[in-house]
Design a protein around this motif. Structure first.
Motif, PDB file in Angstrom:
ATOM      1  N   ASP A 188       0.826  -1.209   0.000  1.00  0.00           N
ATOM      2  CA  ASP A 188       0.000   0.000   0.000  1.00  0.00           C
ATOM      3  C   ASP A 188       0.860   1.258   0.000  1.00  0.00           C
ATOM      4  OD1 ASP A 188      -2.227  -1.570   0.019  1.00  0.00           O
ATOM      5  OD2 ASP A 188      -2.666  -1.317   2.152  1.00  0.00           O
ATOM      6  N   ASN A 189       2.064   1.154   0.563  1.00  0.00           N
ATOM      7  CA  ASN A 189       2.961   2.313   0.667  1.00  0.00           C
ATOM      8  C   ASN A 189       3.911   2.445  -0.513  1.00  0.00           C
ATOM      9  OD1 ASN A 189       3.241   4.085   3.314  1.00  0.00           O
ATOM     10  ND2 ASN A 189       2.459   2.084   3.925  1.00  0.00           N
ATOM     11  N   LEU A 237      -8.927   2.175  -6.309  1.00  0.00           N
ATOM     12  CA  LEU A 237      -8.306   2.084  -4.994  1.00  0.00           C
ATOM     13  C   LEU A 237      -9.327   2.428  -3.910  1.00  0.00           C
ATOM     14  CD1 LEU A 237      -4.940   3.933  -5.766  1.00  0.00           C
ATOM     15  CD2 LEU A 237      -5.338   1.466  -5.727  1.00  0.00           C
ATOM     16  N   THR A 244      -6.807   7.876  -4.316  1.00  0.00           N
ATOM     17  CA  THR A 244      -5.810   7.898  -5.387  1.00  0.00           C
ATOM     18  C   THR A 244      -4.424   7.732  -4.774  1.00  0.00           C
ATOM     19  OG1 THR A 244      -5.431  10.299  -5.288  1.00  0.00           O
ATOM     20  CG2 THR A 244      -7.282   9.523  -6.656  1.00  0.00           C
ATOM     21  N   THR A 245      -3.421   7.575  -5.612  1.00  0.00           N
ATOM     22  CA  THR A 245      -2.063   7.427  -5.093  1.00  0.00           C
ATOM     23  C   THR A 245      -1.619   8.686  -4.353  1.00  0.00           C
ATOM     24  OG1 THR A 245      -1.227   8.099  -7.270  1.00  0.00           O
ATOM     25  CG2 THR A 245      -1.359   5.745  -6.828  1.00  0.00           C
ATOM     26  N   SER A 298       3.792   3.246  -3.606  1.00  0.00           N
ATOM     27  CA  SER A 298       3.797   4.455  -4.441  1.00  0.00           C
ATOM     28  C   SER A 298       4.496   5.601  -3.728  1.00  0.00           C
ATOM     29  CB  SER A 298       2.367   4.850  -4.816  1.00  0.00           C
ATOM     30  OG  SER A 298       1.602   5.138  -3.666  1.00  0.00           O
ATOM     31  N   THR A 299       4.384   5.642  -2.397  1.00  0.00           N
ATOM     32  CA  THR A 299       5.068   6.671  -1.619  1.00  0.00           C
ATOM     33  C   THR A 299       6.579   6.442  -1.641  1.00  0.00           C
ATOM     34  OG1 THR A 299       3.142   6.837  -0.172  1.00  0.00           O
ATOM     35  CG2 THR A 299       5.202   7.778   0.638  1.00  0.00           C
ATOM     36  N   SER A 342       8.180   7.803  -4.977  1.00  0.00           N
ATOM     37  CA  SER A 342       7.796   9.126  -5.471  1.00  0.00           C
ATOM     38  C   SER A 342       8.321  10.208  -4.537  1.00  0.00           C
ATOM     39  CB  SER A 342       6.271   9.221  -5.580  1.00  0.00           C
ATOM     40  OG  SER A 342       5.656   9.039  -4.317  1.00  0.00           O
ATOM     41  N   SER A 386      -3.452   8.884  -1.029  1.00  0.00           N
ATOM     42  CA  SER A 386      -2.891   7.910  -0.087  1.00  0.00           C
ATOM     43  C   SER A 386      -1.578   8.411   0.488  1.00  0.00           C
ATOM     44  CB  SER A 386      -2.675   6.563  -0.793  1.00  0.00           C
ATOM     45  OG  SER A 386      -3.901   5.946  -1.085  1.00  0.00           O
ATOM     46  N   TRP A 387      -0.750   8.986  -0.361  1.00  0.00           N
ATOM     47  CA  TRP A 387       0.513   9.576   0.085  1.00  0.00           C
ATOM     48  C   TRP A 387       0.239  10.694   1.084  1.00  0.00           C
ATOM     49  CZ3 TRP A 387       4.149  12.651  -3.759  1.00  0.00           C
ATOM     50  CH2 TRP A 387       5.246  13.153  -3.050  1.00  0.00           C
TER      51      TRP A 387
END
Length: 677
Positions: free
Chosen positions: A251-252, A475, A488-489, A254-255, A258, A492-493
């Motif tokens: 889940d993390n 998501l 969204t990504t 993408s963080t 980026s 979530s971030w």
């Protein structure tokens, strides 16, 4: 001697061996990791323990049963052999879209796209060859970062240590199982394996899952985030916590991949900072906090869909709380007759100015004190009667200031990626009173209803601004007042950054609470609070609060001509560092897949030499761009199925990387070092 007697003797001998190993491990940990020694020297297991099963095998017992149904050693060895035939890896497979960022004319995207296009060609070729010839996928056998979830009895360690691993990050959720490993694993031997060649091993035992994720982020920051682009993940056993830990990483992810920043982004920051200096902009001083009598409640207002339901509550208490508008929520508040006390902006692009300019409520929008990052577009502060900037961490102009100016300016953390993150970070830094979040949804129930109806997304804003909104129904996350919401990504971030700010930046001594009054995503660390439950009575002296902040600033640190002179000096060091990175002797060498990690580690070391010195500006300008292109190259390389195709791919993309850095020198000369005084 009978068979039974032999079996008992063998078990007794094994018990003696296990106890000797425990004693040896305790001596090691007492000397090298005393916190582990103290935790386990007199430890009493609660749920899991070592015992011998009916076949005489050392096993793990739990609730009257054994974890392994057969010989644990054979099971673990078979598991590890199967795993390494095709390791589970989290790979950074960037494929930029045709039009992404093109309106900024960034060479950053051009080079990433060239690397990705080359990679896709060889990935398709190698995958076809492997299928056509029925060849197995050829693992590279090099693991820059390796996550191991679960120690168990440790029989899988022998096979793991045969691999070429740079950084082993071991998470054992159960203290009971780690205690068992102290009898079965020779931890001295394991640690000795990681003593040389820059290798490391990190243990995380019984920690919360959030601490496991935070720990990984810290290691990646230390040893290079690009190494996460080909991260190997080995989950040794299934359990609720182990499964959640893996899910939390996924889940993390993408963080993790980026927010690196990149060279041309830093150029924008430098240019905007130069404009702010010419305009005698005020900057917030460090170590400024609200005292006890001024710790008033703060309403952080995002522009999520649920802001519409909160308007009446915000109006009701607007004289009893500090009202903070964030980005596009200002128009929504103004449309409903609410004037915020402070306004937050964090983006560096001109689009922020366009959003503010589209707000027709001119008097209401000029009154709040703007609090924003030093990276803001130069015309944004001019939209307000009063404005205060703070230094953004991990930023080119900030690190230039840190290196070349003795200063006491505020650097505020956890203020990305959205304006509500900015608000949370700022008022946590100032040690405000309790925080109430409205319209901070970080998601939506209907993708067509993604922002407040009173915001400008449905009318005033340009199509260019409207088209920036990411709308997806793929998501989902747990809701604050409902079962779940779409997210969204970026959202979530942002949500995870809020959670990090709460657990990291609010002191335990503050006794401060954060209430989530938004009908959006659930946020760890906040208290869900419905608006009818809010009870505030004390009237806020808003002019006093305004003056307290305005008098906590300075505009005396910088003089424009001196700024340019020092920046030119710092840039000379930057250029010489680029020359070292693209040294011809490395450009002319054919590299294997394993060698590429060594090359990138060398480059990273050169960049990081500047960290903590006056030349930290060099590290900041280069690290983001290096991380992006190195991550892209490594991630795709690990996805290519055989070494021959990987070799061909590297011959194409490494020269692209070298040319990218050479071109960055021209970008700085042409777009920054030609200031007119």
């Amino acid at each position: 001697m009978s068979t039974e007697q032999n079996s008992r003797q063998n078990i007794d001998e094994l018990r003696l061996e296990l106890n000797k190993r425990f004693d040896k491990n305790m001596v090691f940990f007492q000397k090298n990791m005393p916190h582990i020694f103290k935790q386990f020297i007199n430890y009493v297991p609660k749920d899991y323990g070592l015992d011998f099963d009916t076949n005489g095998h050392l096993n793990i017992a739990c609730n009257g049963q054994f974890i392994f149904a057969d010989d644990p050693q054979k099971i673990c060895e078979a598991q590890s052999e199967l795993f390494f035939k095709r390791p589970v890896q989290s790979m950074y497979l960037l494929v930029p879209s045709e039009d992404e960022l093109n309106h900024f004319n960034y060479i950053h995207l051009d080079y990433l796209k060239k690397v990705s296009d080359s990679a896709l060609k060889y990935r398709h070729l190698s995958n076809f060859q492997n299928r056509f010839r029925q060849l197995p996928h050829e693992p590279i056998g090099k693991h820059p970062f390796f996550i191991l979830i679960g120690t168990g009895l440790g029989y899988h360690f022998k096979r793991i240590l045969e691999e070429d691993i740079d950084h082993l990050y071991l998470y054992e959720p159960s203290p009971d199982l780690f205690y068992a490993s102290l009898f079965t694993i020779d931890w001295v031997e394991v640690f000795d394996h990681f003593k040389y060649d820059g290798k490391t091993i990190t243990l995380t035992i019984g920690s919360k899952i959030t601490e496991f994720i935070d720990g990984l982020a810290v290691l990646a920051q230390k040893f290079g985030q690009y190494n996460l682009s080909c991260l190997t993940i080995y989950k040794h056993y299934n359990s609720e916590t182990a499964d959640k830990a893996l899910k939390e990483y996924i889940d993390n992810v993408s963080t993790m991949y980026s927010g690196f920043g990149f060279f041309e982004d830093e150029i924008l920051s430098l240019n905007h900072m130069h404009s702010h200096i010419n305009n005698k902009q005020k900057f917030l001083l460090a170590d400024r906090y609200f005292d006890e009598e001024h710790k008033y409640p703060v309403f952080i207002c995002g522009s999520g869909p649920s802001l519409d339901e909160a308007i009446d509550t915000i109006k009701k208490y607007q004289d009893k709380a500090i009202i903070v508008s964030c980005g596009t929520s200002m128009l929504a508040l103004n449309r409903n007759g609410i004037q915020s006390d402070f306004h937050i902006e964090v983006e560096r692009t001109k689009g922020i100015y366009d959003v503010l300019d589209a707000n027709p409520f001119i008097e209401l929008k000029r009154k709040p004190v703007l609090i924003g990052m030093n990276t803001l577009y130069k015309k944004v502060p001019q939209q307000f009667e009063d404005s205060i900037l703070y230094l953004k961490p991990n930023d080119g102009s900030t690190d230039f200031i840190r290196g070349y100016y003795p200063n006491n300016l505020a650097v505020i953390y956890s203020t990305n990626p959205t304006v509500t993150n900015g608000a949370m970070g700022i008022f946590n830094q100032l040690q405000s009173g309790d925080i109430y979040m409205f319209g901070c949804d970080y998601g939506y129930k209907d993708k067509e209803n993604h922002h407040s109806k009173s915001s400008g997304y449905y009318a005033e804003y340009s199509d260019e601004i409207k088209n920036l909104v990411e709308k997806t129904d793929k998501l989902k996350v747990k809701g604050n007042f409902c079962d779940e919401v779409f997210t969204t990504t970026i959202f979530s971030w942002a949500r995870r950054s809020i959670e990090y700010s709460i657990r990291s930046n609010i002191l335990a001594s503050e006794n401060k609470k954060v209430f989530n009054c938004s009908d959006g995503a659930m946020i760890d660390g906040t208290i869900p609070l419905r608006m009818e439950e809010i009870k505030l009575e004390t009237v806020v002296d808003k002019e006093l609060i305004r003056q307290l902040l305005l008098t906590s600033t300075t505009d005396e640190f910088f003089e424009p001509k001196e700024w340019v002179k020092k920046l030119t000096q710092a840039s000379e060091h930057l250029f010489s560092t680029i020359d070292r990175i693209v040294d011809e002797k490395y450009r002319l060498t054919d590299l294997s897949s394993k060698d590429v990690s060594l090359l990138f580690n060398r480059m990273f070391k050169i960049i990081r030499e500047c960290d903590g010195t006056q030349e930290i500006f060099t590290a900041r300008m280069l690290e983001g761009s290096f991380t992006y292109i190195a991550s892209t190259i490594l991630g795709h390389m690990y996805a290519i199925g055989n070494e021959k195709s990987r070799q061909q791919y590297l011959k194409e993309v490494l020269p692209l990387m070298y040319q990218y850095f050479i071109d960055l020198k021209s970008e700085l000369k042409n777009k920054v070092l030609n200031f007119e005084l």
